[in-house]
Scaffold this motif. Sequence first.
Motif, PDB file in Angstrom:
ATOM      1  N   GLY A  86       0.930  -1.080  -0.019  1.00 18.48           N
ATOM      2  CA  GLY A  86       0.071   0.045  -0.073  1.00 18.48           C
ATOM      3  C   GLY A  86       0.991   1.330  -0.063  1.00 18.48           C
ATOM      4  O   GLY A  86       1.825   1.290   0.778  1.00 18.48           O
ATOM      5  N   PHE A  87       0.631   2.079  -0.951  1.00 17.60           N
ATOM      6  CA  PHE A  87       1.280   3.593  -1.044  1.00 17.60           C
ATOM      7  C   PHE A  87       0.560   4.582  -0.328  1.00 17.60           C
ATOM      8  O   PHE A  87      -0.526   4.740  -0.254  1.00 17.60           O
ATOM      9  N   ASP A  88       1.538   5.621  -0.052  1.00 18.25           N
ATOM     10  CA  ASP A  88       0.885   6.760   0.532  1.00 18.25           C
ATOM     11  C   ASP A  88       0.015   7.726  -0.207  1.00 18.25           C
ATOM     12  O   ASP A  88      -0.567   8.804   0.293  1.00 18.25           O
ATOM     13  N   ASN A  89      -0.108   7.255  -1.604  1.00 17.20           N
ATOM     14  CA  ASN A  89      -1.048   8.086  -2.632  1.00 17.20           C
ATOM     15  C   ASN A  89      -2.328   7.190  -2.471  1.00 17.20           C
ATOM     16  O   ASN A  89      -3.285   7.411  -3.419  1.00 17.20           O
ATOM     17  N   GLY A  90      -2.493   6.121  -1.653  1.00 19.04           N
ATOM     18  CA  GLY A  90      -3.824   5.566  -1.467  1.00 19.04           C
ATOM     19  C   GLY A  90      -3.998   4.459  -2.388  1.00 19.04           C
ATOM     20  O   GLY A  90      -4.900   3.761  -2.340  1.00 19.04           O
ATOM     21  N   ARG A  91      -2.795   4.035  -3.152  1.00 19.88           N
ATOM     22  CA  ARG A  91      -2.977   2.975  -4.050  1.00 19.88           C
ATOM     23  C   ARG A  91      -2.419   1.698  -3.102  1.00 19.88           C
ATOM     24  O   ARG A  91      -1.458   1.757  -2.567  1.00 19.88           O
ATOM     25  N   THR A  92      -3.065   0.598  -3.656  1.00 22.11           N
ATOM     26  CA  THR A  92      -2.706  -0.692  -3.076  1.00 22.11           C
ATOM     27  C   THR A  92      -2.488  -1.580  -4.240  1.00 22.11           C
ATOM     28  O   THR A  92      -3.420  -1.721  -5.038  1.00 22.11           O
ATOM     29  N   TYR A  93      -1.415  -2.323  -4.291  1.00 21.50           N
ATOM     30  CA  TYR A  93      -1.098  -3.031  -5.301  1.00 21.50           C
ATOM     31  C   TYR A  93      -0.910  -4.439  -4.866  1.00 21.50           C
ATOM     32  O   TYR A  93      -0.425  -4.626  -3.758  1.00 21.50           O
ATOM     33  N   ARG A  94      -1.250  -5.588  -5.331  1.00 21.49           N
ATOM     34  CA  ARG A  94      -0.891  -6.739  -5.211  1.00 21.49           C
ATOM     35  C   ARG A  94       0.048  -7.247  -6.299  1.00 21.49           C
ATOM     36  O   ARG A  94      -0.736  -7.843  -7.309  1.00 21.49           O
ATOM     37  N   LEU A  95       1.119  -7.594  -6.017  1.00 20.86           N
ATOM     38  CA  LEU A  95       2.195  -8.140  -6.957  1.00 20.86           C
ATOM     39  C   LEU A  95       2.465  -9.578  -6.831  1.00 20.86           C
ATOM     40  O   LEU A  95       3.129 -10.061  -5.820  1.00 20.86           O
ATOM     41  N   PRO A  96       2.129 -10.389  -7.656  1.00 20.58           N
ATOM     42  CA  PRO A  96       2.616 -11.777  -7.729  1.00 20.58           C
ATOM     43  C   PRO A  96       4.079 -11.975  -7.547  1.00 20.58           C
ATOM     44  O   PRO A  96       4.924 -11.339  -8.050  1.00 20.58           O
ATOM     45  N   PHE A  97       4.446 -12.852  -6.570  1.00 17.54           N
ATOM     46  CA  PHE A  97       5.997 -13.335  -6.588  1.00 17.54           C
ATOM     47  C   PHE A  97       6.388 -13.765  -7.875  1.00 17.54           C
ATOM     48  O   PHE A  97       7.625 -13.454  -8.063  1.00 17.54           O
ATOM     49  N   GLU A  98       5.725 -14.436  -8.618  1.00 20.95           N
ATOM     50  CA  GLU A  98       6.234 -14.539 -10.068  1.00 20.95           C
ATOM     51  C   GLU A  98       6.500 -13.592 -10.592  1.00 20.95           C
ATOM     52  O   GLU A  98       7.649 -13.452 -11.262  1.00 20.95           O
ATOM     53  N   LEU A  99       5.883 -12.457 -10.836  1.00 28.48           N
ATOM     54  CA  LEU A  99       6.136 -11.152 -11.510  1.00 28.48           C
ATOM     55  C   LEU A  99       7.313 -10.672 -10.878  1.00 28.48           C
ATOM     56  O   LEU A  99       8.228 -10.072 -11.867  1.00 28.48           O
ATOM     57  N   LEU A 100       7.338 -10.682  -9.522  1.00 32.38           N
ATOM     58  CA  LEU A 100       8.346  -9.920  -8.912  1.00 32.38           C
ATOM     59  C   LEU A 100       9.732 -10.443  -9.363  1.00 32.38           C
ATOM     60  O   LEU A 100      10.828 -10.017  -9.523  1.00 32.38           O
ATOM     61  N   ARG A 101       9.671 -11.895  -9.208  1.00 29.42           N
ATOM     62  CA  ARG A 101      10.799 -12.812  -9.516  1.00 29.42           C
ATOM     63  C   ARG A 101      11.342 -12.544 -10.850  1.00 29.42           C
ATOM     64  O   ARG A 101      12.547 -12.288 -11.163  1.00 29.42           O
ATOM     65  N   VAL A 102      10.579 -12.539 -11.905  1.00 27.26           N
ATOM     66  CA  VAL A 102      10.777 -12.461 -13.242  1.00 27.26           C
ATOM     67  C   VAL A 102      11.526 -11.127 -13.724  1.00 27.26           C
ATOM     68  O   VAL A 102      12.160 -10.741 -14.771  1.00 27.26           O
ATOM     69  N   CYS A 103      10.944 -10.254 -12.757  1.00 25.67           N
ATOM     70  CA  CYS A 103      11.151  -8.775 -13.236  1.00 25.67           C
ATOM     71  C   CYS A 103      12.536  -8.272 -12.125  1.00 25.67           C
ATOM     72  O   CYS A 103      12.684  -6.923 -12.067  1.00 25.67           O
ATOM     73  N   SER A 104      12.953  -9.099 -11.488  1.00 25.29           N
ATOM     74  CA  SER A 104      14.071  -8.780 -10.608  1.00 25.29           C
ATOM     75  C   SER A 104      14.939  -7.787 -11.187  1.00 25.29           C
ATOM     76  O   SER A 104      15.693  -8.138 -12.354  1.00 25.29           O
ATOM     77  N   PRO A 105      15.174  -6.892 -10.314  1.00 22.43           N
ATOM     78  CA  PRO A 105      16.188  -5.605 -11.081  1.00 22.43           C
ATOM     79  C   PRO A 105      17.598  -6.306 -10.677  1.00 22.43           C
ATOM     80  O   PRO A 105      18.708  -5.474 -11.279  1.00 22.43           O
ATOM     81  N   SER A 106      17.753  -7.462 -10.438  1.00 21.96           N
ATOM     82  CA  SER A 106      19.298  -7.758 -10.164  1.00 21.96           C
ATOM     83  C   SER A 106      20.150  -8.146 -11.374  1.00 21.96           C
ATOM     84  O   SER A 106      19.491  -8.443 -12.522  1.00 21.96           O
ATOM     85  N   ALA A 107      21.551  -7.886 -11.366  1.00 22.21           N
ATOM     86  CA  ALA A 107      22.318  -8.138 -12.546  1.00 22.21           C
ATOM     87  C   ALA A 107      21.949  -9.496 -13.066  1.00 22.21           C
ATOM     88  O   ALA A 107      22.199  -9.908 -14.353  1.00 22.21           O
ATOM     89  N   GLU A 108      21.667 -10.555 -12.325  1.00 25.70           N
ATOM     90  CA  GLU A 108      21.834 -11.850 -12.661  1.00 25.70           C
ATOM     91  C   GLU A 108      20.480 -11.863 -13.540  1.00 25.70           C
ATOM     92  O   GLU A 108      20.522 -12.767 -14.376  1.00 25.70           O
ATOM     93  N   VAL A 109      19.521 -11.239 -13.525  1.00 29.27           N
ATOM     94  CA  VAL A 109      18.403 -11.453 -14.313  1.00 29.27           C
ATOM     95  C   VAL A 109      18.490 -10.334 -15.503  1.00 29.27           C
ATOM     96  O   VAL A 109      18.271 -10.372 -16.669  1.00 29.27           O
ATOM     97  N   GLN A 110      18.840  -9.090 -15.079  1.00 25.63           N
ATOM     98  CA  GLN A 110      18.632  -7.803 -16.077  1.00 25.63           C
ATOM     99  C   GLN A 110      20.111  -8.121 -16.902  1.00 25.63           C
ATOM    100  O   GLN A 110      20.125  -7.511 -18.061  1.00 25.63           O
ATOM    101  N   GLY A 111      21.219  -8.694 -16.551  1.00 27.64           N
ATOM    102  CA  GLY A 111      22.359  -8.666 -17.110  1.00 27.64           C
ATOM    103  C   GLY A 111      22.991  -7.178 -17.121  1.00 27.64           C
ATOM    104  O   GLY A 111      22.679  -6.580 -16.124  1.00 27.64           O
ATOM    105  N   HIS A 112      24.026  -6.996 -18.046  1.00 23.83           N
ATOM    106  CA  HIS A 112      24.734  -5.803 -17.646  1.00 23.83           C
ATOM    107  C   HIS A 112      24.584  -4.936 -18.641  1.00 23.83           C
ATOM    108  O   HIS A 112      25.186  -3.894 -19.115  1.00 23.83           O
TER     109      HIS A 112
END
Length: 138
Positions: free
Chosen positions: A26-52
């Motif tokens: 939940g954000f302080d602008n009133g929005r609440t999001y439900r993010l599936p773990f799968e989405l978070l995992r496949v969109c991970s910002p890490s170099a391992e996922v995003q490459g260089h």
Amino acid sequence: MAGLEKDTPHPTALTVHTQSRVLEIGFDNGRTYRLPFELLRVCSPSAEVQGHGPGQETLQTGKRHVGVAAVEPVGNYAILIRFDDGHETGIYSWDLLHRLGDQQDTVWNDYLKRLEAAGLDRDAPMAAPGGHACGHHH
């Protein structure tokens, strides 16, 4: 959009739903999001996922049932999500989480398109780290 802008919404609530595999934020602008773990995992910002760099991304598959082992705060601007598949290098800024929530459908469709382009199924097992998928089938 570099760094945190003053108007970046900040989370006021963060709940890890292990059964339904969603991170509710939940954000302080009133929005609440439900993010599936799968989405978070496949969109991970890490170099391992995003490459260089562009085109260096490693397409993540087989993450439908990934779980979150822990969520740890990183300063006042992000969280580190430790996944139960051993992936724990993704640092998710509030910006990123808000964007993923806001554009969830687009992000997900983009992921599905990339899978299709690579001829992969989202449930395909990941190639072992270090193993390069070069399209050879034995």
